[in-house]
Design a protein around this motif. Structure first.
Motif, short mmCIF file in Angstrom:
data_model
loop_
_atom_site.label_atom_id
_atom_site.label_comp_id
_atom_site.label_asym_id
_atom_site.label_seq_id
_atom_site.Cartn_x
_atom_site.Cartn_y
_atom_site.Cartn_z
N LEU A 230 -9.84 5.22 -16.04
CA LEU A 230 -10.00 6.43 -15.23
C LEU A 230 -10.21 6.09 -13.77
O LEU A 230 -9.60 6.69 -12.87
CB LEU A 230 -11.18 7.25 -15.76
CG LEU A 230 -11.61 8.45 -14.92
CD1 LEU A 230 -10.50 9.47 -14.80
CD2 LEU A 230 -12.87 9.10 -15.52
N MET A 231 -11.09 5.12 -13.50
CA MET A 231 -11.35 4.73 -12.12
C MET A 231 -10.11 4.16 -11.45
O MET A 231 -9.79 4.51 -10.30
CB MET A 231 -12.48 3.71 -12.08
CG MET A 231 -13.85 4.25 -12.42
SD MET A 231 -15.09 2.94 -12.30
CE MET A 231 -16.58 3.85 -12.76
N LEU A 232 -9.39 3.30 -12.14
CA LEU A 232 -8.19 2.69 -11.56
C LEU A 232 -7.12 3.73 -11.27
O LEU A 232 -6.50 3.73 -10.20
CB LEU A 232 -7.64 1.63 -12.52
CG LEU A 232 -8.50 0.37 -12.70
CD1 LEU A 232 -7.97 -0.47 -13.86
CD2 LEU A 232 -8.53 -0.44 -11.42
N LEU A 233 -6.90 4.63 -12.21
CA LEU A 233 -5.86 5.66 -12.05
C LEU A 233 -6.21 6.66 -10.95
O LEU A 233 -5.32 7.17 -10.26
CB LEU A 233 -5.66 6.39 -13.38
CG LEU A 233 -5.00 5.57 -14.49
CD1 LEU A 233 -5.22 6.21 -15.85
CD2 LEU A 233 -3.51 5.40 -14.21
N THR A 234 -7.50 6.94 -10.80
CA THR A 234 -7.93 7.87 -9.76
C THR A 234 -7.95 7.20 -8.39
O THR A 234 -7.45 7.74 -7.40
CB THR A 234 -9.34 8.41 -10.09
OG1 THR A 234 -9.32 8.99 -11.40
CG2 THR A 234 -9.77 9.47 -9.09
N ASP A 235 -8.52 6.00 -8.33
CA ASP A 235 -8.61 5.28 -7.07
C ASP A 235 -7.24 4.92 -6.52
O ASP A 235 -7.08 4.73 -5.31
CB ASP A 235 -9.45 4.02 -7.27
CG ASP A 235 -9.83 3.35 -5.96
OD1 ASP A 235 -10.54 3.99 -5.16
OD2 ASP A 235 -9.40 2.20 -5.73
N ALA A 236 -6.24 4.84 -7.39
CA ALA A 236 -4.89 4.50 -6.95
C ALA A 236 -4.35 5.48 -5.91
O ALA A 236 -3.48 5.15 -5.10
CB ALA A 236 -3.95 4.47 -8.15
N ARG A 237 -4.90 6.71 -5.86
CA ARG A 237 -4.42 7.73 -4.92
C ARG A 237 -5.17 7.73 -3.59
O ARG A 237 -4.88 8.54 -2.71
CB ARG A 237 -4.55 9.12 -5.55
CG ARG A 237 -3.97 9.27 -6.94
CD ARG A 237 -4.20 10.67 -7.50
NE ARG A 237 -4.18 10.68 -8.95
CZ ARG A 237 -5.07 11.27 -9.71
NH1 ARG A 237 -6.08 11.93 -9.16
NH2 ARG A 237 -4.97 11.23 -11.03
N SER A 238 -6.14 6.85 -3.46
CA SER A 238 -7.05 6.91 -2.30
C SER A 238 -6.34 6.90 -0.96
O SER A 238 -6.68 7.66 -0.05
CB SER A 238 -8.05 5.74 -2.35
OG SER A 238 -8.92 5.88 -3.44
N ALA A 239 -5.35 6.03 -0.80
CA ALA A 239 -4.68 5.88 0.50
C ALA A 239 -3.94 7.15 0.93
O ALA A 239 -3.71 7.36 2.13
CB ALA A 239 -3.71 4.71 0.45
#
Length: 407
Positions: A230-239
Motif C-alpha cells: 500500500l505504501m509503495l503504490l501510494t508513494d509512487a504518485r508523490s512526484a
C-alpha cells in the motif's frame, strides 16, 4: 534528518540506560540543542553520534540528581566508552551504531498499554509527530493527548519492560498496533495535516523503511506485506501530486508519466503474491485499491466497479466512516452522483465525521458532478475554512472561485 535520527537515538539510550521515559526526554533536549547549534556551527560529521553523546550527558545528569538511581549510575558508567567526549565514527563497531527503531516501535506497542495509548506514544517517540498532530489524528484536544502520552511513558517506565525485540505470541499481540502506527506515520507524511507543505517526505520514507524492516522480519505475514505494498503504490504518485509552486494536484489531473514505475511494479508484485495467501486484511484490500488506480493509464480508464467492490470488502473487514466516505466516491463514479450523495448525507447525520473537512470536500465534489455549482461552491469554501493544510486550503479556495465565476 533529526526526525529520522530521533527514534534511533532513543533506542540506543533505552538499551544503554534501561529507562525509556527518561531516554525520550533526554533525546528531545538533544534535538533542541541540535536545532540551535547546527545552523550556526554546521552539522557534525556524525550527527547520530553527536545526538547520542549529548543525550547521554543529559541522562547522566538526571541519574546523578536522583538518589533512587544511584546504583544504576554505576552500571551506566561501566557501559560507557572510555572517552565519551568523542562521538563514534559512522562506520564504528560500537553498539550505538545499531538501529533500534523497530525494537523501539514494538516496545511502545506493549500490551500493558491500551491500543490508543500505545499508538499515540509510538507516533510521538518513533514517528516524531507533535502532540498536536497526534491529537488531530485521534480527534481529541491537545491537552488530553499530552496527558495520555505522559501516562503511557510512565507506565512503561514503571513496568520494567526489557528493551528487546519480542518474539512468538508476544510479538503477534503487538503487531496490529505496530502496523497501525506505521500506517498513520505514512499518511501524515504523504498528506500533511497542517502547514505550508502538502507532503512531509521524511515521514513517509521513514514509514516505508520501518515497514520494509518489519516485512524482512515477518515475510509470511500477509498484512505486513499488504501495508508495505500500500505504501509503495501510494508513494509512487508523490512526484505528481504537487505543481511547480507546491500546489496540490488531484489524482484525476496528475501527469501519470511522473509516477514512480519501479515502486508501482514492486507494490503490485507484492500485493499480487500476497492476496492468495490470506487471511485477508484491510491493508491488503487498500493496497489492491491503490493498485487499480495505479494500473489505469488515464483517469478515465480507472476500473471504478472493481474499486467499489473492494471498498465493499473493506467496509466488512473494518467499518468506519472514513472508509464509507471513500466508498461514496466510488458509488458516485459507478451509479451516479445522487447515490454517492445519499451516503454522504447519512454520514453527516451519523456525526462521527463532524467538523472533518473531508466530508465537505467529498460533498462538494459530488455536488459538482451533479451540476449543483452553488452547492459545490459552498461546500468547497466550508472545507477550505476547516482544513489546516495550506496547499489544500489554497486548492479548495481556487476551486470554489472558478465554479462561482463559471456559474
Amino acid at each position: 534528518m533529526l526526525r529520522t535520527l530521533a527514534p534511533q537515538v532513543v533506542g540506543v539510550l533505552t538499551r544503554r540506560f534501561g529507562d525509556f521515559g527518561t531516554a525520550e526526554d533526554a533525546v528531545q533536549e538533544a534535538l533542541l540543542a541540535a536545532a540551535v547549534q547546527w545552523p550556526a556551527e554546521g552539522v557534525p560529521g556524525n550527527p547520530r553520534g553527536w545526538l547520542i553523546q549529548v543525550a547521554s550527558r543529559r541522562m547522566t545528569e538526571q541519574v546523578r540528581g536522583e538518589q533512587a538511581r544511584r546504583r544504576r549510575e554505576d552500571l551506566v558508567a561501566a557501559r560507557e566508552p572510555a572517552d565519551r567526549r568523542t562521538a563514534p565514527p559512522a562506520d564504528s563497531d560500537d553498539p550505538a551504531a545499531r538501529d533500534d527503531s523497530l525494537t523501539l516501535l514494538f516496545l511502545c506497542c506493549h500490551p500493558a498499554l491500551s491500543a490508543t495509548a500505545a499508538i499515540a506514544l509510538t507516533l510521538r517517540c518513533v514517528g516524531g509527530l507533535t502532540t498536536a498532530e497526534i491529537a488531530r489524528a485521534f480527534m481529541v484536544p491537545e491537552a488530553t493527548m499530552g496527558q495520555r502520552i505522559s501516562r503511557a511513558k510512565q507506565r512503561i517506565k514503571a513496568s520494567g519492560i526489557p528493551f528487546v525485540m519480542p518474539d512468538g505470541k508476544d510479538r503477534a499481540r503487538r503487531l496490529d498496533a505496530v502496523l497501525h502506527v506505521l500506517y498513520l506515520i505514512f499518511n501524515e507524511g504523504y498528506a500533511a495535516g497542517e502547514g505550508a507543505d502538502l507532503q512531509r517526505v521524511e515521514l513517509s520514507r521513514e514509514a516505508i523503511r520501518l515497514t520494509r524492516a518489519a516485512y524482512d522480519m515477518l515475510p509470511d505475514d500477509s498484512e505486513v506485506a499488504g501495508l508495505l505494498a500500500l505504501m509503495l503504490l501510494t508513494d509512487a504518485r508523490s512526484a505528481a501530486r504537487t505543481g511547480p509552486a507546491g500546489e496540490l494536484i488531484p489524482l484525476a489531473e496528475q501527469d501519470r508519466r511522473l509516477w514512480d514505475r519501479k515502486a508501482m511494479e514492486e507494490g503490485t508484485a507484492l500485493i499480487t503474491a500476497t492476496l492468495p495467501k490470506g487471511p485477508l486484511g484491510p491493508y491488503q484490500v487498500q493496497a489492491a485499491i491503490a493498485a487499480v488506480h495505479d494500473e489505469a493509464e488515464t483517469a478515465e480508464d480507472t476500473d471504478w466497479p472493481q474499486i467499489l467492490a473492494l471498498y465493499g470488502v473493506l467496509e466488512q473487514l473494518g467499518p468506519n466512516p472514513v472508509v464509507s466516505l471513500n466508498r461514496a466516491v466510488a458509488v458516485a463514479m459507478v451509479r451516479g452522483a445522487k447515490a454517492g450523495l445519499d451516503i454522504v448525507e447519512s454520514l453527516d447525520a451519523d456525526g462521527r465525521l463532524k467538523g472533518n473537512h473531508r466530508l465537505a470536500v467529498v460533498r462538494a465534489h459530488l455536488l459538482e458532478m451533479a451540476g449543483d455549482r452553488q452547492g459545490a461552491v459552498e461546500n468547497y469554501r466550508e472545507a477550505a475554512n476547516r482544513t489546516t493544510s495550506l496547499p489544500e486550503r489554497h486548492y479548495l479556495t481556487i476551486r470554489a472561485a472558478r465554479l462561482a465565476g463559471d456559474s
